[in-house]
Design a protein around this motif. Structure first.
Motif, PDB file in Angstrom:
ATOM      1  N   THR A 279       0.878  -1.113   0.092  1.00  0.00           N
ATOM      2  CA  THR A 279       0.255   0.417   0.310  1.00  0.00           C
ATOM      3  C   THR A 279       0.720   0.810  -0.563  1.00  0.00           C
ATOM      4  O   THR A 279       0.394   2.487  -0.860  1.00  0.00           O
ATOM      5  CB  THR A 279      -0.946   0.113   0.972  1.00  0.00           C
ATOM      6  OG1 THR A 279      -0.081  -0.565   2.418  1.00  0.00           O
ATOM      7  CG2 THR A 279      -1.589  -1.069   1.319  1.00  0.00           C
ATOM      8  N   GLU A 280       1.753   1.641   0.905  1.00  0.00           N
ATOM      9  CA  GLU A 280       3.208   2.272   0.977  1.00  0.00           C
ATOM     10  C   GLU A 280       3.557   2.518  -0.577  1.00  0.00           C
ATOM     11  O   GLU A 280       3.815   4.059  -0.952  1.00  0.00           O
ATOM     12  CB  GLU A 280       3.872   2.293   1.312  1.00  0.00           C
ATOM     13  CG  GLU A 280       4.921   1.329   0.883  1.00  0.00           C
ATOM     14  CD  GLU A 280       5.098  -0.539   1.005  1.00  0.00           C
ATOM     15  OE1 GLU A 280       5.811  -0.839   0.598  1.00  0.00           O
ATOM     16  OE2 GLU A 280       3.949  -0.701   1.828  1.00  0.00           O
ATOM     17  N   PHE A 281       3.033   1.776  -1.599  1.00  0.00           N
ATOM     18  CA  PHE A 281       3.337   2.096  -3.128  1.00  0.00           C
ATOM     19  C   PHE A 281       3.034   3.297  -3.763  1.00  0.00           C
ATOM     20  O   PHE A 281       2.471   4.123  -4.482  1.00  0.00           O
ATOM     21  CB  PHE A 281       3.584   0.733  -3.876  1.00  0.00           C
ATOM     22  CG  PHE A 281       3.878   1.258  -5.379  1.00  0.00           C
ATOM     23  CD1 PHE A 281       5.079   1.542  -5.494  1.00  0.00           C
ATOM     24  CD2 PHE A 281       3.332   1.550  -6.078  1.00  0.00           C
ATOM     25  CE1 PHE A 281       5.853   1.445  -7.053  1.00  0.00           C
ATOM     26  CE2 PHE A 281       3.794   0.996  -7.779  1.00  0.00           C
ATOM     27  CZ  PHE A 281       4.969   0.982  -7.825  1.00  0.00           C
ATOM     28  N   ALA A 282       1.323   3.741  -3.191  1.00  0.00           N
ATOM     29  CA  ALA A 282       0.564   4.100  -3.618  1.00  0.00           C
ATOM     30  C   ALA A 282       0.896   6.035  -3.540  1.00  0.00           C
ATOM     31  O   ALA A 282       0.299   6.732  -3.888  1.00  0.00           O
ATOM     32  CB  ALA A 282      -1.159   3.913  -3.049  1.00  0.00           C
ATOM     33  N   SER A 283       1.989   6.070  -2.604  1.00  0.00           N
ATOM     34  CA  SER A 283       1.932   7.455  -1.771  1.00  0.00           C
ATOM     35  C   SER A 283       3.289   8.204  -3.439  1.00  0.00           C
ATOM     36  O   SER A 283       3.475   7.451  -4.475  1.00  0.00           O
ATOM     37  CB  SER A 283       3.213   7.728  -1.077  1.00  0.00           C
ATOM     38  OG  SER A 283       4.432   6.485  -0.561  1.00  0.00           O
ATOM     39  N   PRO A 284       3.597   9.383  -3.347  1.00  0.00           N
ATOM     40  CA  PRO A 284       3.779  10.271  -4.535  1.00  0.00           C
ATOM     41  C   PRO A 284       5.027   9.543  -4.905  1.00  0.00           C
ATOM     42  O   PRO A 284       5.729   9.341  -5.551  1.00  0.00           O
ATOM     43  CB  PRO A 284       3.943  11.856  -4.027  1.00  0.00           C
ATOM     44  CG  PRO A 284       3.078  11.816  -3.100  1.00  0.00           C
ATOM     45  CD  PRO A 284       2.513  10.739  -2.166  1.00  0.00           C
ATOM     46  N   TYR A 285       5.950   8.758  -3.622  1.00  0.00           N
ATOM     47  CA  TYR A 285       7.627   9.182  -3.954  1.00  0.00           C
ATOM     48  C   TYR A 285       7.590   7.038  -3.658  1.00  0.00           C
ATOM     49  O   TYR A 285       8.615   7.092  -2.512  1.00  0.00           O
ATOM     50  CB  TYR A 285       8.416  10.133  -2.985  1.00  0.00           C
ATOM     51  CG  TYR A 285       8.232  10.536  -3.793  1.00  0.00           C
ATOM     52  CD1 TYR A 285       8.984  10.621  -5.079  1.00  0.00           C
ATOM     53  CD2 TYR A 285       7.971  11.790  -2.968  1.00  0.00           C
ATOM     54  CE1 TYR A 285       8.828  12.427  -5.468  1.00  0.00           C
ATOM     55  CE2 TYR A 285       7.848  13.320  -3.735  1.00  0.00           C
ATOM     56  CZ  TYR A 285       8.400  13.339  -5.180  1.00  0.00           C
ATOM     57  OH  TYR A 285       8.831  14.975  -5.093  1.00  0.00           O
TER      58      TYR A 285
END
Length: 432
Positions: A279-285
């Motif tokens: 899920t952290e992949f969805a952040s801008p970086y």
């Protein structure tokens, strides 16, 4: 425009009065020329106190019907006048819009007719300004152009070698670095173009993008194939974010929604990316989340990881004129430190910062293409590029120092002229 609008309102009053007079004269069986009715309506609407006299241009005399004509407005006339006024007043917004439309068309046509001459003057003045920029900053600008040309050629040769190679090792990383380098060359060219035209703040804003490219390229070059793969696949996240924003903001404005098949494809690729990378992949970086061991890494985190934390102050300075913060009212590279000057166009100041930062960032990205330097020719090329890069800040600083000296001399001369002018004014006394 105010005069035109008032005249139009005056025409409305005359129209109301003319219609009332036509009806009243018809009821009373009085026939007078239409021109006389128009003149009488104008006379009454203008609230003139003197008696109305109208001379027929054809006969040169006042018509017999007007000589002893007396008009009195009774209650019926007053009600009819009120009704006519209300009817026309209801049309006032439409009439107002017509006035502005006609006036706008008139002014637009006038500007178009004048623009060939005005445009030619502006182009001439711009050419002269750019020539003066070259005279003052030309040495540094030419060195920066030289560095850009060398970096482009280096990138082109690197791409040819990669295309000839049959090895698929580091293919993702090389793909990303090659694309980032090509874009960096384009952005550097934009910086040079802005500087050559006197837009130092715009050039610094474009360097901001170049700096971002260099930070990302550094992390990709230092990382493994998985990191490069994450960066490539993060496109699915950005496309999803863009599609959602479009649906939320543009569709309500009347634009066609994204097609169902295309939307399904976007959603599917996004879901697959999240399933693969978390899920952290969805952040801008999010592509760098695992590398930095942060759930939502920021660009500042990326700078620190790339060993460029010290550049954050310059990055923030470049951001001033990208965003609409209050700082932009008080800090401009091109204002030359004069608080009373509002910069609304080209200036010949402030080119040092964007020039030197562009030189360093561009060469930094270019050297990332080399990998481990083993080829003597490539080592020589890079050393030559470094010599050019190091000469760029020196050339721009020399030009900047001379500009400041010239500006100081100019301001001193202006002050002296003002002082002499005050002394020549009548009644001026000089203290002993």
């Amino acid at each position: 425009m105010h005069k035109i609008f008032r005249a139009q309102i005056g025409n409305i009053s005359k129209t109301v009065m003319r219609q009332l007079l036509e009806k009243k004269l018809a009821r009373d069986g009085i026939e007078i020329p239409q021109a006389a009715i128009d003149a009488l309506a104008d006379h009454i609407a203008s609230r003139r106190d003197q008696p109305f006299i109208w001379i027929d241009k054809e006969t040169g005399e006042e018509p017999h019907e007007l000589r002893n004509l007396t008009l009195k407005l009774d209650k019926t006339d007053a009600l009819e006048l009120k009704a006519l006024t209300l009817k026309i007043t209801e049309r006032l917004p439409h009439i107002t819009q017509e006035v502005f439309d006609r006036a706008g068309s008139h002014y637009f046509k006038n500007l178009k007719d004048r623009w060939p001459t005005e445009g030619a003057i502006q182009r001439f003045e711009t050419d002269e300004f750019c020539e003066r920029i070259e005279e003052r900053w030309g040495e540094g600008l030419d060195l920066l152009r030289m560095l850009l040309t060398c970096c482009r050629e280096f990138g082109s040769e690197n791409l040819k070698r990669r295309q000839r190679s049959k090895s698929k090792k580091h293919s993702n990383r090389e793909f990303v670095l090659t694309n980032l380098h090509a874009r960096s060359c384009q952005v550097a060219d934009e910086v040079i173009t802005l500087m050559s035209n006197g837009f130092a703040d715009g050039a610094m804003a474009r360097w901001r993008t170049l700096h971002e490219l260099s930070i990302v390229a550094t992390l990709i070059a230092d990382g493994d194939e998985t990191l490069a793969e994450r960066y490539i696949n993060h496109d699915a996240v950005e496309v999803k974010r863009q599609a959602d924003d479009y649906n939320q903001t543009q569709v309500p404005l009347g634009y066609a929604p994204i097609g169902k098949r295309e939307q399904r494809s976007i959603d599917m690729e996004f879901s697959e990316s999240i399933a693969s990378y978390g899920t952290e992949f969805a952040s801008p970086y999010g592509w760098a989340a695992k590398r930095l061991n942060k759930r939502k890494p920021t660009f500042k985190d990326l700078q620190e990881e790339a060993g460029r934390a010290g550049m954050n102050a310059y990055y923030k300075m470049a951001s001033f004129n990208v965003h609409a913060g209050a700082r932009t009212m008080f800090f401009r590279l091109s204002s030359f430190g004069r608080d009373n000057v509002l910069v609304a166009g080209r200036t010949n100041a402030g080119l040092v910062e964007p020039a030197q930062h562009t030189a360093y960032s561009l060469l930094q990205i270019t050297t990332l293409l080399t990998g481990s330097l083993k080829n003597l020719d490539r080592i020589l090329e890079i050393q030559t590029f470094i010599k050019i890069r190091d000469a760029i800040p020196k050339a721009f600083m020399r030009a900047d120092r001379k500009l400041r000296r010239d500006e100081a001399a100019y301001q001193n001369e202006l002050a002296a002229r003002r002082s002499r002018k005050r002394k020549r004014q009548p009644g001026h006394t000089i203290a002993p």
